[in-house]
Design an enzyme around this catalytic site. Structure first.
Site, short mmCIF file in Angstrom:
data_model
loop_
_atom_site.label_atom_id
_atom_site.label_comp_id
_atom_site.label_asym_id
_atom_site.label_seq_id
_atom_site.Cartn_x
_atom_site.Cartn_y
_atom_site.Cartn_z
N HIS A 15 -4.32 -3.26 5.15
CA HIS A 15 -4.86 -1.91 4.86
C HIS A 15 -5.04 -1.75 3.35
O HIS A 15 -4.08 -1.53 2.61
CB HIS A 15 -3.90 -0.83 5.39
CG HIS A 15 -4.48 0.55 5.32
ND1 HIS A 15 -4.54 1.39 6.41
CD2 HIS A 15 -5.03 1.26 4.29
CE1 HIS A 15 -5.11 2.53 6.06
NE2 HIS A 15 -5.41 2.48 4.77
N HIS A 17 -7.75 -0.16 0.09
CA HIS A 17 -8.92 0.55 -0.45
C HIS A 17 -9.33 -0.16 -1.73
O HIS A 17 -8.59 -0.14 -2.71
CB HIS A 17 -8.58 2.01 -0.76
CG HIS A 17 -8.19 2.79 0.45
ND1 HIS A 17 -9.08 3.50 1.20
CD2 HIS A 17 -6.98 2.94 1.05
CE1 HIS A 17 -8.45 4.08 2.22
NE2 HIS A 17 -7.17 3.74 2.16
N LYS A 101 -12.40 2.24 11.94
CA LYS A 101 -11.39 3.16 11.43
C LYS A 101 -11.68 4.59 11.89
O LYS A 101 -12.79 5.09 11.72
CB LYS A 101 -11.38 3.11 9.89
CG LYS A 101 -10.40 4.06 9.22
CD LYS A 101 -8.96 3.61 9.35
CE LYS A 101 -7.96 4.66 8.86
NZ LYS A 101 -7.68 4.57 7.43
N HIS A 138 -5.96 6.74 11.29
CA HIS A 138 -5.23 7.62 10.36
C HIS A 138 -4.63 8.72 11.23
O HIS A 138 -5.34 9.61 11.67
CB HIS A 138 -6.17 8.19 9.29
CG HIS A 138 -5.43 9.03 8.28
ND1 HIS A 138 -5.25 8.64 6.97
CD2 HIS A 138 -4.77 10.22 8.40
CE1 HIS A 138 -4.54 9.56 6.33
NE2 HIS A 138 -4.23 10.53 7.18
N HIS A 176 -0.32 3.03 8.33
CA HIS A 176 0.63 3.62 7.37
C HIS A 176 1.55 4.65 8.00
O HIS A 176 1.54 5.82 7.61
CB HIS A 176 -0.10 4.20 6.15
CG HIS A 176 -1.36 4.98 6.43
ND1 HIS A 176 -1.43 6.01 7.34
CD2 HIS A 176 -2.61 4.85 5.91
CE1 HIS A 176 -2.66 6.49 7.36
NE2 HIS A 176 -3.39 5.80 6.51
N ASP A 249 -2.02 0.09 1.88
CA ASP A 249 -2.77 1.33 1.64
C ASP A 249 -2.96 1.55 0.15
O ASP A 249 -3.04 2.69 -0.31
CB ASP A 249 -2.10 2.54 2.31
CG ASP A 249 -3.04 3.73 2.43
OD1 ASP A 249 -4.26 3.54 2.30
OD2 ASP A 249 -2.55 4.85 2.66
O1 DOR Z 1 -3.31 8.48 0.07
C1 DOR Z 1 -4.36 8.12 0.58
N1 DOR Z 1 -5.40 7.68 -0.16
N2 DOR Z 1 -4.47 8.20 1.91
C2 DOR Z 1 -5.63 7.95 2.54
O2 DOR Z 1 -5.65 8.05 3.73
C3 DOR Z 1 -6.85 7.62 1.76
C4 DOR Z 1 -6.53 7.06 0.46
C5 DOR Z 1 -7.70 7.03 -0.48
O3 DOR Z 1 -8.78 6.58 -0.08
O4 DOR Z 1 -7.54 7.43 -1.64
ZN ZN Z 2 -5.73 4.17 3.61
#
Ligand code: DOR
Ligand code: ZN
Length: 347
Positions: A15, A17, A101, A138, A176, A249
């Protein structure tokens, strides 16, 4: 005697970003340096909703990680109310989408185009169930009347359980997880249900975020909960269950966007993810379970081979930089300025 070194099969991060553009260029190497593969979240602006967009994003990630040619980004589709069954199905069959997702609309960063009612995408979910394509969830309700600290537990009862009753064979990763409720729920379900656990939810509770002054860099969604939940997550991660695996995450936001009157959710944990995870396993006297959590359980769930390299972590103090990047790209990494006990020495 305490272990001073651990060598395990190379882990994957299930997971992540990575963002896009200059931020992607800046952060991608931190993930690719440690992990064989990473599940890439699709919440860009605009979100990754087509096979073509995912393939193009994958190429940008590969360009940004060219120093680590073995790193493999695994792409995901962003589900919307109106997404076509055929697009999801085709993307999976062609090997572009590894998973899809589900963001409840409004739940978190760039989720406005997410799903307003899971029933609206039942045809897509049925197709995914048929082809064995994992749904990544999520798991938070968005109703205003539900307290932010209860949103995950309420999601289980209102959305997750009914969904699984209707689609008992659907492969689901509860992403998460932050509560004892979710850990117990996942453990009790069939083998088609698994969960990722972030390193920050293993290390911090809501006091760390709120006592002695608000710490915007520890704010993420789902938000950290009370201590009993952190303890339940540590028990789940270090247990012999194959249902729990590593997913950081990691979610970079520029410092200005975090230290703001309306700060963004997200913790940039990529730079020292493995060092922090191994610390947790050491504290729990569970170093023998670390490889399963970090490197074996995820591939088994996704039906992929494990990585053929190994990595080594040593007991060696190191300091986390106070800041990564400059100006608009300046980010505060997780545990900025702190000293860590472990160091990744090969990989
Ligand atoms: O804390 C988070 N940041 N939770 C999420 O679900 C998305 C992520 C983000 O893309 O910044
Ligand atoms: Zn995430």
């Amino acid at each position: 005697m305490a272990e001073t070194s651990i060598t395990i099969t190379q882990p994957d991060d299930w997971h992540v970003h990575l963002r896009d553009g200059a931020m992607l260029e800046q952060v991608a190497g931190f993930t690719a340096r440690q992990f064989g593969r990473a599940i890439i979240m699709p919440n860009l602006t605009p979100p990754v909703t087509t096979v073509a967009a995912a393939a193009a994003y994958r190429d940008r990630i590969l360009a940004a990680t060219s120093d680590y040619p073995e790193f493999k980004p695994l792409m995901t589709a962003y589900l919307t109310d109106s997404i076509a069954v055929d697009e999801i199905h085709r993307g999976f069959v062609e090997g572009v989408f590894t998973a899809a997702k589900l963001y409840p609309a409004g739940a978190t960063t760039n989720s406005d185009a997410g799903v307003t009612d899971v029933k609206k995408i039942y045809p897509v979910l049925e197709a995914m169930q048929n082809i064995g394509m994992p749904l990544l969830v999520h798991g938070e309700v968005v109703s205003n009347e539900i307290d932010i600290f209860d949103r995950e537990a309420v999601f289980i009862e209102r959305i997750m359980q009914p969904l699984l009753n209707d689609m008992p064979e659907l492969k689901v990763v509860f992403e998460h997880i932050t509560t004892k409720d979710a850990a117990e729920f996942v453990a009790a379900e069939g083998d088609n249900i698994a969960a990722t656990i972030t390193v920050h939810h293993l290390q911090i509770n809501r006091n760390d975020m709120l006592v002695g002054g608000i710490k915007p860099h520890l704010y993420c969604l789902p938000v950290a909960k009370r201590e009993l939940h952190r303890q339940a997550l540590r028990a789940a991660a270090t247990s012999e269950s194959g249902k729990f695996f590593l997913g950081t995450d990691t979610a970079p936001h520029a410092i200005g966007a975090k230290e703001s009157a309306c700060g963004c959710a997200g913790i940039f944990s990529a730079p020292h993810a493995l060092e922090n995870y191994v610390q947790v396993f050491e504290e729990e006297n569970a170093l023998d379970q670390f490889e399963a959590f970090a490197s074996l359980n995820g591939p088994a769930f996704y039906g992929l081979p494990v990585n053929n390299k190994t990595i080594t972590l040593e007991k060696q103090a190191q300091q986390v930089p106070v800041q990564i990047g400059e100006d608009d790209l300046a980010i505060s990494p997780y545990r900025a300025g702190e000293t860590l006990a472990w160091k990744l020495v090969t990989g």
